[in-house]
Enzyme design. Sequence first.
Site, PDB file in Angstrom:
ATOM      1  N   LYS A  93       0.811  -1.223   0.000  1.00 42.56           N
ATOM      2  CA  LYS A  93       0.000   0.000   0.000  1.00 42.56           C
ATOM      3  C   LYS A  93       0.844   1.272   0.000  1.00 42.56           C
ATOM      4  CE  LYS A  93      -4.251  -1.758   0.268  1.00 42.56           C
ATOM      5  NZ  LYS A  93      -5.210  -1.576  -0.835  1.00 42.56           N
ATOM      6  N   GLU A 115      -9.546   6.191   3.057  1.00 42.39           N
ATOM      7  CA  GLU A 115     -10.400   5.177   3.677  1.00 42.39           C
ATOM      8  C   GLU A 115      -9.521   3.974   3.958  1.00 42.39           C
ATOM      9  OE1 GLU A 115      -9.907   5.252   0.458  1.00 42.39           O
ATOM     10  OE2 GLU A 115      -9.449   3.134   0.164  1.00 42.39           O
ATOM     11  N   SER A 381       1.657  -9.773  -0.728  1.00 41.26           N
ATOM     12  CA  SER A 381       1.328  -8.346  -0.662  1.00 41.26           C
ATOM     13  C   SER A 381       1.606  -7.703   0.690  1.00 41.26           C
ATOM     14  CB  SER A 381      -0.146  -8.156  -1.019  1.00 41.26           C
ATOM     15  OG  SER A 381      -0.948  -8.938  -0.150  1.00 41.26           O
TER      16      SER A 381
END
Lengths: 395, 257
Positions: A93, A115, A381
């Site tokens: 991210k 968010e 991830s």
Amino acid sequence: MATTTYQQPDKQGYYGAFGGAYIPEMLHRNVEELRSRYLDIMHEAGFQQEFQQLLRDYVGRPTPLFLAERLSKAFNTSIYLKREDLNHTGAHKINNAIGQVLLAQRLGKKRIIAETGAGQHGVATATVCALKGIECIVYMGSKDIERQAPNVARMRMLGATVIPATSGSQTLKDATNEAIRDWINNPTDTHYVIGSVVGPHPYPDMVARFQSVISEETRLQLKQQTGKELPTHVIACVGGGSNAAGAFYHFLDEPSVQLVAVEAAGHGVHSGMSAATTQLGKPGVLHGSKSLVMQTEDGQVVEPHSISAGLDYPGIGPLHAHLFQSGRGNFLSATDEDAVKAAFQLCKLEGIIPALESSHALAALNQLKLAATDTVVLCLSGRGDKDLATYMKHL
Amino acid sequence: MSRIAELFARKNNRVLNVYCTAGYPALDSTLPVMKALQQHGADLIELGMPYSDPLADGPVIQASSMKALENGMTIAVLLGQLKEMRKEVNVPVILMGYMNPVLQYGFEKFCKDAAAAGVDGLILPDLPAYEFETEYGAVIKRYGLDFIFLVTPETSEERVRALDGLTTGFLYAVSSSSTTGKDKNMADQEAYFNKLKQMNLNNPVLIGFGIKDKATFNAASSYANGAIIGTAYIKALDNANGDVAQPTQQFLESILQ
């Protein structure tokens, strides 16, 4: 050429039948400003220099491409793990958060909103805002605030304000609604850092481009380590789909590479407790774009379920909907139980505790008929520290 | 001439459009609410089609949507309720809602059934101009429905003109950049309203968002052809106790008298 609709959407943001910008007029100026400037800003030499330098010196890129030998042996093939879990803040991210915050600064924005579901995107955004000294507000469903307490604490330590989304089902989709509402109410000074390849155009394309560093590095590393130009498979989990978009990006136009997207089946695709959007969804409009959406017969968005908060989303990005519909992507799903089992297998075979999201990608290894000669790249991830409470229940 | 055009031909000032969520406060209160609104002075009725994720709405209207969904309201149920509407309701009726439920119902079928029930126009805030021009506008026009676009203080003059060109019925001027039900000072937006007034637009203009009482309705009407009230009326219905006529009368009297 049809291929351009895989790697890049058309001018209006469509990948095939999916995409676009279904937004109320109140957001038009913000989205239009972003649409008209994102590519120019991303291509500026100064932007690229700052972005690349932060990815290298702050995030710790390139992340390793690791040949998981014992895991490979278990599946009688060659499996390489792209170690996004080794990024600062523990997941992919951060790649997108840095890109978007730098872009927001160049747009003259003073305030960042985001968010978050599991909290990884919120933590990444709060981190970059702290680094850059920018105000950061993170919307998070009240239910997610309860189940992801350590990430809430992290965001607060990093100086972000975490605002509970108390509307609707009080999870990621409602946090997204609240963030969009905040943006509507603050149209001039605020940039909304969307964490996945969802939202109105240009978000899906912009986020995919920031995450494409994953496949860019993968190609180079695979060549260096094996001499091979291309893997046979790239596997990634899909909630909204940002790590998958990044892992697939530089392979989208390589038809010999099988792109495997793994959705969360929850308690089972047809159990009523699932987040497998391609299996359960229909074309619809959610959060500003046309894509596949899990919904009732009369178009009310339904609440998905996954053991991993990061995959607990009732839609997927329009690029993924296009990959699914065109058959370019191979969409599989893994249940909560499959994911937990796969996580424990990786722990024991390779000494890596994966995020619950990534565990879904790992669980798909069982479903693929892999040959000894195959070269599989799996996008790991994120790391599993944030999921320890859940894993502990299965020890 | 459409029913909305007729209204503005007859009355071009202090036009009052009242919003209510269909199926709120009760599933079968839609028609009683409409009749009460008409009887006590509303010139136009905007019926909200409830949606689980209403991006442009504030908490009060969202809560009314959730309640309406719990009550069992759907587009199919609503259009069923509206079938006999024109026997009792003469004022123009506009359906407001979000794209996803309409797409699931079937966009063309929706326009066809709405027009057949006597609906006059549509507001779909997340249907942008591009999609209207390339795909949906022709369908809406085929069934004789007006389509109302929103403009905000952030909308450029050029874009206001473009949206005015696509709009029929009236242009919906959002009073400030916000979701519904936010308290903002109308006077702060004087320059924006005056700009709209001086632009000599094709369509009449109604101001919405933040109109909640006599003072704000009068202020809005001094800048435009009238105004739209939503959140304040939903709040008034919260105390309905099964009877929607009495609170509607009381509310509209407080605005109009």
